[in-house]
Design a protein around this motif. Structure first.
Motif, PDB file in Angstrom:
ATOM      1  N   ILE A  59       0.855  -1.193   0.000  1.00 41.69           N
ATOM      2  CA  ILE A  59       0.000   0.000   0.000  1.00 41.69           C
ATOM      3  C   ILE A  59       0.888   1.239   0.000  1.00 41.69           C
ATOM      4  N   THR A  60       0.572   2.153  -0.905  1.00 43.68           N
ATOM      5  CA  THR A  60       1.241   3.448  -0.930  1.00 43.68           C
ATOM      6  C   THR A  60       0.169   4.530  -0.886  1.00 43.68           C
ATOM      7  N   LEU A  61       0.570   5.723  -0.480  1.00 47.52           N
ATOM      8  CA  LEU A  61      -0.350   6.856  -0.504  1.00 47.52           C
ATOM      9  C   LEU A  61      -0.070   7.694  -1.740  1.00 47.52           C
ATOM     10  N   ARG A  62      -1.128   8.010  -2.460  1.00 49.02           N
ATOM     11  CA  ARG A  62      -1.034   8.927  -3.604  1.00 49.02           C
ATOM     12  C   ARG A  62      -2.072  10.010  -3.391  1.00 49.02           C
ATOM     13  N   LYS A  63      -1.605  11.219  -3.337  1.00 47.33           N
ATOM     14  CA  LYS A  63      -2.482  12.359  -3.059  1.00 47.33           C
ATOM     15  C   LYS A  63      -3.257  12.134  -1.768  1.00 47.33           C
ATOM     16  N   GLY A  64      -2.585  11.520  -0.780  1.00 48.85           N
ATOM     17  CA  GLY A  64      -3.180  11.310   0.528  1.00 48.85           C
ATOM     18  C   GLY A  64      -4.168  10.167   0.628  1.00 48.85           C
ATOM     19  N   LYS A  65      -4.264   9.339  -0.402  1.00 47.01           N
ATOM     20  CA  LYS A  65      -5.209   8.207  -0.406  1.00 47.01           C
ATOM     21  C   LYS A  65      -4.457   6.908  -0.691  1.00 47.01           C
ATOM     22  N   PRO A  66      -4.879   5.802  -0.093  1.00 49.86           N
ATOM     23  CA  PRO A  66      -4.176   4.532  -0.286  1.00 49.86           C
ATOM     24  C   PRO A  66      -4.418   3.919  -1.666  1.00 49.86           C
ATOM     25  N   VAL A  67      -3.343   3.350  -2.200  1.00 56.96           N
ATOM     26  CA  VAL A  67      -3.399   2.637  -3.474  1.00 56.96           C
ATOM     27  C   VAL A  67      -2.750   1.280  -3.249  1.00 56.96           C
TER      28      VAL A  67
END
Length: 97
Positions: A59-67
């Motif tokens: 899991i990574t955060l992109r624009k403050g949301k999890p992906v």
């Protein structure tokens, strides 16, 4: 406790014993990925931290949301346990890639 009909903690002792199964009976050919409700997510990053601590880095955060990186996810759902907003649910069970 009250919501589940228990009067005290002692009544919980041993309650889960009947659900224990031998490892050979576990379904290891399928997987259930976590599903993120982006509208409920507050971007705290706890899901990412737990996934990294668990050794998966799925899991990574992109624009403050999890992906989710499905290739790295093992379906442990630790991320669901640590989400303070209950923003992580489950997808359908699929065969392992």
């Amino acid at each position: 406790l009250e919501g589940k009909g228990f009067a005290n903690v002692e009544q919980l002792v041993g309650a889960g014993v009947g659900k224990i199964v031998p490892a050979e009976q576990l379904n290891r050919s399928t997987l259930v990925y976590p599903k993120f409700d982006q509208s409920r997510c507050i971007g705290c990053g706890r899901c990412c931290i737990s996934c990294e601590d668990g050794g998966h880095q799925a899991i990574t955060l992109r624009k403050g949301k999890p992906v989710l990186d499905a290739a790295r996810c093992v379906g442990c759902h630790l991320c669901r346990l640590v989400c303070p907003m209950g923003a992580i649910g489950v997808s359908r069970r699929i065969p392992k890639p």
